[in-house]
Design an enzyme around this catalytic site. Structure first.
Site, PDB file in Angstrom:
ATOM      1  N   GLU A 146      10.653 -16.586 -61.081  1.00  0.00           N
ATOM      2  CA  GLU A 146      11.562 -15.446 -60.924  1.00  0.00           C
ATOM      3  C   GLU A 146      11.190 -14.281 -61.830  1.00  0.00           C
ATOM      4  OE1 GLU A 146      14.401 -18.906 -59.832  1.00  0.00           O
ATOM      5  OE2 GLU A 146      12.556 -18.607 -60.974  1.00  0.00           O
ATOM      6  N   ASP A 199      14.798 -18.212 -64.755  1.00  0.00           N
ATOM      7  CA  ASP A 199      15.108 -18.638 -63.390  1.00  0.00           C
ATOM      8  C   ASP A 199      16.601 -18.573 -63.097  1.00  0.00           C
ATOM      9  OD1 ASP A 199      15.829 -22.080 -63.606  1.00  0.00           O
ATOM     10  OD2 ASP A 199      15.297 -20.848 -65.323  1.00  0.00           O
ATOM     11  N   GLU A 200      16.905 -18.475 -61.836  1.00  0.00           N
ATOM     12  CA  GLU A 200      18.269 -18.601 -61.308  1.00  0.00           C
ATOM     13  C   GLU A 200      19.300 -17.799 -62.101  1.00  0.00           C
ATOM     14  OE1 GLU A 200      18.083 -22.995 -59.218  1.00  0.00           O
ATOM     15  OE2 GLU A 200      18.599 -22.913 -61.339  1.00  0.00           O
ATOM     16  N   ALA A 201      18.931 -16.589 -62.464  1.00  0.00           N
ATOM     17  CA  ALA A 201      19.842 -15.727 -63.225  1.00  0.00           C
ATOM     18  C   ALA A 201      20.654 -14.882 -62.243  1.00  0.00           C
ATOM     19  CB  ALA A 201      19.049 -14.834 -64.181  1.00  0.00           C
ATOM     20  N   HIS A 241      21.289 -19.305 -67.211  1.00  0.00           N
ATOM     21  CA  HIS A 241      21.400 -20.666 -67.759  1.00  0.00           C
ATOM     22  C   HIS A 241      21.746 -20.624 -69.251  1.00  0.00           C
ATOM     23  CE1 HIS A 241      20.243 -22.970 -64.225  1.00  0.00           C
ATOM     24  NE2 HIS A 241      19.274 -22.103 -63.993  1.00  0.00           N
TER      25      HIS A 241
END
Length: 544
Positions: free
Chosen positions: A396, A344-346, A281
């Site tokens: 995460e 998160d969401e890497a 992000h």
């Protein structure tokens, strides 16, 4: 002596033990939200007048003056605040804030009688919450900004003993996808304070915009705070030019803005928790400083669509130093103990495709890209710990090994929080099932503004239980509390944010404050109409 019996209980971090007591039902006269631990109706009422004097222990004078400012606009009264060095009773017709060390830091007792009001607390937070409860006993017009003449400002007599169940009672707000003004952020904080919430999680950086001034790296805001246009309507994989609004979207907070907001929140007993996303992000940061990129052959721009970007920070020593430089300035602006680093969401596709990063993984003796991310996060954990702060990240950060001092914010259900608590790490519960207020509030989506998806009605929020049954009593102590999430992809303005937040935030405030045995949705619904009238007075665009 009734309140002295409960004093030891109110000194504890939670008020769970109070659930065994037989307590009177709350009538509509006592529509207090969140519901107190003990509420005993009494006869008569106290009348606030222009002659009312607020007598405050020296530790509580700031809280007392803020109360006087709050009630000045709707009442037209300029209340006198008197600093009292002794713990005596207030003069007849007055309000007394008395310091009582035996109570917990956020606990208070409140006695309203026809002859005066007495609030006892050990710390400013407890006195503040006692006054917030007093305001809920007054006519709802007490929340208006403009004077309302010919109103009798009367509060029903009552005895209250109260303390929060959880120490972390919060709300997240994403200002990176859609920037919100400093003035709205302050209003948002005011609303949290009205509901006895004490954490404001400020999501300041994203793929779609960098919103905080960093003086060492000015391009973060010069280039990273603007995207050329924004996707309109639902997310689609291959949008056409006609799917965009064609308007530049810009905005960031100067460091002076940040200081102002942090001080404003502190005066309302709210700690601001900043979030600086890493290593994913981060497309806006990479656009500003391409040397941070794991794919140096591509110039990404600031992301104009929603979803998760493939761009991820290059985990080099220079990138670590860059982000630690950013955190150095963040620490100077935010005095609270927690700093959120995202995590998160890497997506790891760029790491997998980059030979230099693959060589670095091997050189560091790491097994895979997940351990590479864990190594990167550990550098931030060590950095923050050495400076007396605590790192918190989305769940995460468990992947590849949890950093030694990390606190976990569990959003992908409760499993991450359970794993962290069992490993003796502190946890903030934030599961999408109950706390994501970017979800729809009706199953019929045609009756609601466009949202990201999901369905989270107010009764689901109220049914949320932050402490999973899988935890032992000792493990459960690691559950600090919970918070709401407002991701703003589909919230283009402040009124839309309010619509998504309220009244669901009202329900969550009771979940996080009130003792488990005091929660009753039927009773809550009975108190809610009066509370919605308060939101009307506060000019909140709640879902009706």
């Amino acid at each position: 002596m009734h309140h002295l019996i409960l004093a030891a209980l109110l000194a504890l971090p939670t008020a769970e033990a109070a659930t065994t007591r037989a307590l009177p039902a709350d009538s509509s006269t006592y529509a207090i939200i969140p519901r107190p631990v003990v509420l005993t109706p009494k006869s008569g009422a106290f009348t606030l007048t222009a002659r009312t004097v607020v007598h405050a222990d020296p530790a509580f004078t700031g809280v007392a003056r803020r109360f006087a400012r709050d009630v000045a606009n709707p009442t037209g009264f300029d209340l006198t605040v008197v600093r009292r060095a002794t713990a005596g009773s207030a003069a007849a017709g007055g309000i007394a804030l008395i310091r009582t060390p035996a109570l917990g830091p956020e606990a208070y007792t409140l006695d309203v009688t026809p002859t005066g009001v007495v609030i006892k607390a050990s710390a400013p937070a407890g006195a503040f919450y006692g006054l917030e409860t007093l305001k809920q006993l007054l006519p709802v017009a007490i929340y208006r900004e403009a004077p309302l003449g010919n109103t009798v400002w009367r509060a029903a007599a009552v005895h209250v003993e109260d303390a929060p169940r959880f120490t972390w009672r919060g709300s997240h707000l994403d200002v990176a996808r859609h920037f919100e003004s400093k003035e709205f952020v302050k209003k948002y904080i005011d609303l949290l304070a009205r509901h006895k919430m004490n954490r404001f999680h400020w999501h300041l950086t994203e793929d779609q915009g960098w919103r905080i001034e960093i003086k060492k790296y000015p391009l973060l805001t010069e280039l990273g705070s603007c995207r050329e246009q924004t996707l309109v309507g639902p997310y689609i994989t291959n949008p056409k030019p006609s799917n965009f609004d064609g308007k530049r979207h810009c905005g960031f907070y100067t460091q002076d803005d940040i200081r102002e907001v942090v001080a404003y929140a502190a005066e309302r007993m709210i700690t601001v928790v900043p979030e600086i996303e890493m290593p994913g992000h981060s497309q806006a940061a990479i656009h500003a400083y391409p040397r941070l990129s794991s794919r140096p052959d591509s110039s990404p721009g600031v992301l104009q669509v929603w979803g998760v970007s493939d761009f991820i920070l290059n985990p080099t020593d220079s990138t670590v130093a860059f982000m630690q430089d950013v955190l150095t300035e963040v620490l100077a602006l935010f005095p609270g103990p927690f700093i959120h680093i995202g995590g998160d969401e890497a997506g790891k596709a760029q790491w997998k495709a980059n030979p230099e990063i693959q060589a670095r993984i091997k050189a560091l003796g790491l097994k895979d890209e997940h351990e590479m991310q864990s190594w990167f996060i550990r550098q931030m954990d060590t950095f923050l710990t050495a400076r007396g702060r605590r790192m918190i990240g989305w769940d995460e950060i468990l992947e590849g090994g949890l950093a030694e001092n990390a606190t976990v914010m569990s959003w992908r259900g409760m499993a991450g929080g359970i794993a962290a608590a069992k490993a003796n790490h502190d946890v903030v519960m934030a599961p999408g099932s109950h706390t994501y207020f970017d979800h729809y509030q009706s199953r019929d989506k045609t009756k609601e503004p466009l949202a990201i998806g999901g369905f989270t009605p107010i009764d689901s929020v109220y049914a949320f239980e932050p402490v999973p049954p899988q935890l032992t009593a000792d493990e459960a102590k690691h559950i600090l509390g919970a918070q709401a999430q407002l991701w703003a992809e589909y919230m283009p303005n402040a009124k839309h944010v309010e619509y998504m937040a309220y009244p669901r935030m009202v329900a969550l405030s009771e979940v996080l404050w009130s003792a488990k045995g005091r929660r009753d949705f039927t009773d809550f619904k009975g108190r809610l109409p009066t509370h919605l009238a308060r939101l009307d007075a506060l000019d909140v665009n709640y879902r009706k």
